[in-house]
Design an enzyme around this catalytic site. Structure first.
Site, PDB file in Angstrom:
ATOM      1  N   ASP A  83       1.188  -1.174  -0.153  1.00 37.83           N
ATOM      2  CA  ASP A  83      -0.198  -0.399  -0.545  1.00 37.83           C
ATOM      3  C   ASP A  83       1.052   0.939   0.535  1.00 37.83           C
ATOM      4  O   ASP A  83       1.931   1.257   0.762  1.00 37.83           O
ATOM      5  CB  ASP A  83      -0.837   0.000   1.295  1.00 37.83           C
ATOM      6  CG  ASP A  83      -0.274   0.125   2.506  1.00 37.83           C
ATOM      7  OD1 ASP A  83       0.882  -0.376   2.445  1.00 37.83           O
ATOM      8  OD2 ASP A  83      -0.667   0.790   3.300  1.00 37.83           O
ATOM      9  N   GLU A 144      -0.049  -0.749   5.864  1.00 31.62           N
ATOM     10  CA  GLU A 144       1.368  -0.769   6.174  1.00 31.62           C
ATOM     11  C   GLU A 144       0.750   0.668   7.130  1.00 31.62           C
ATOM     12  O   GLU A 144       1.069   1.022   7.615  1.00 31.62           O
ATOM     13  CB  GLU A 144       2.272  -1.359   6.133  1.00 31.62           C
ATOM     14  CG  GLU A 144       3.941  -1.241   7.041  1.00 31.62           C
ATOM     15  CD  GLU A 144       4.030   0.546   7.394  1.00 31.62           C
ATOM     16  OE1 GLU A 144       4.855   0.796   7.588  1.00 31.62           O
ATOM     17  OE2 GLU A 144       3.833   1.732   6.173  1.00 31.62           O
TER      18      GLU A 144
HETATM   19 ZN    ZN Z   1       6.884   2.445   3.856  1.00 30.71          ZN
HETATM   20 CA    CA Z   2       5.298   4.957   4.702  1.00 28.47          CA
END
Ligand code: ZN
Ligand code: CA
Length: 379
Positions: A83, A144
């Site tokens: 992501d 993340e």
């Molecule tokens: Zn990263």
């Molecule tokens: Ca980042």
């Protein structure tokens, strides 16, 4: 054994292809499909877990396995996240003076597609040249950027690795993240009692006064050299003629020593609760450990391997602390030893984000050097 050279054109093609696939958090499916196809084309076994449900997104984490072609070598993983921090559906990528960047209207997505493309290119080189290696897994995560959610949800039954390397930090390539703070966040509701402010204010309990009282007694800002705390937002109240019944506050605390976060958070909670009690209101506090910090030394196995590998290809491998978390925080807390290594991404989370092509190529070299270094651990 000759060491294959990284082909810049092909690497740029791979990196920019990944960047052109829009993949903000929770919407990574398209890039996951692309990477799945890429790895299956190289003959890797590719599995998905069920993280999409846990993160409320449209894609799962991906675990790919390249079986060993030599025996007695530790099993390692490389990791990166799918992501990006913002959408960039119409990214315009500009190549200039050895840099890749956008036209300035969007992010590039080098965080973390610089890391991911370097890993993928290294695996392609390993497979094409039939280079010797132990088992290598790729742990590619979703979500993340919105709280390490993919790594948290990762199905560990798919993971069979002794230690690994998280490609998710900036140059110099080969730098090692030595420590990160523990980071807690707090949502606070301070509850008073409404009353007409002009007619009978004595029947009300002002949540704003509770908040004021609590916060003036609170230690905030820089607590010590490695500890910080902050009230980030405060909301409450409807009108001047109502004694304010509720205030909502969001706050955080961080420290490189977890016990200090615990102490700071306990102090903040006490301030809120005491102030509420004294005025006959109450405090509802929701505490979340955003991530657990870690501290690595040059003697920790992944650090030792990464630094030895970096030095063998002429890179320095400085150890440096950082103020933020990454999937490595979750992996380490869940019992998967690893370290974060520097890649090509620069000015991440901004529209000036860029990579130096030579750093992209270096990150591929570093992955190959790590694989060679691990091969030498054969008894
Ligand atoms: Zn990263
Ligand atoms: Ca980042």
């Amino acid at each position: 054994m000759t060491i294959p050279e990284v082909q810049h054109d092909r690497l740029i093609e791979l990196f920019t292809t990944l960047c052109r696939i829009n993949s903000p958090s929770r919407q990574e499916r398209e890039v996951v499909e692309y990477v799945k196809g890429f790895l299956r084309g190289l003959g890797l076994e590719v599995q998905e877990d069920n993280a999409a449900q846990a993160v409320a997104g449209n894609a799962n984490n991906l675990v790919a396995t390249l079986p060993a072609n030599i025996s007695g070598v530790p099993k390692i993983f490389f990791s990166a996240h799918f992501d990006t921090v913002e959408p960039n559906p119409d990214v315009k990528i500009i190549l200039e003076n050895g840099l890749l960047r956008t036209d300035g209207s969007t992010i590039l997505g080098a965080d973390d597609k610089a890391g991911m493309s370097a890993i993928l290119e290294a695996i392609r080189i390993v497979v094409e040249n039939n280079l010797p290696h132990g088992q290598i897994q790729l742990l590619f995560t979703v979500c993340e950027e919105i709280g390490l959610k993919g790594a948290r949800a990762l199905d560990l039954s798919l993971v069979d690795s002794d230690f690994g390397f998280v490609y998710d930090s900036g140059p110099p390539v080969g730098a090692i993240v030595s420590q990160t703070p523990t980071h807690d966040t707090m949502e606070v509701r301070l509850l008073g009692k409404p009353a007409h402010a002009g007619v009978e204010p004595e029947k009300g309990i002002s949540a704003i006064e509770i908040a004021a009282h609590a916060i003036t007694r609170m230690r905030l800002g820089r607590i010590d050299e490695e500890t910080t705390a902050n009230i980030g937002t405060i909301h409450g109240g409807h009108a001047t003629n109502i004694v304010c019944p509720e205030v909502q506050i969001r706050a955080e605390a961080r420290s490189r020593t977890t016990a200090k976060v615990d102490a700071q958070v306990a102090h903040m909670i006490e301030c809120f609760e005491k102030a509420a009690q004294e005025r006959g209101g109450h405090a509802e506090i929701h505490l979340e450990r955003h991530y657990e910090g870690y501290q690595l030394t040059e003697n920790d196995l992944p650090v030792r391997v990464a630094r030895a590998a970096a030095r063998k290809i002429g890179l320095e491998a400085p150890m440096r602390p950082t103020g933020g978390g990454s999937d490595a925080n979750i992996f380490i807390a869940r019992g998967l030893p690893c370290c974060v290594v520097g890649t090509a991404m620069e000015k991440v989370h901004t529209h000036e984000e860029f990579v130096r092509i030579e750093n992209l190529a270096r990150s591929v070299d570093l992955a190959l050097a790590i694989i060679r270094e691990v091969n030498q651990m054969r008894p």
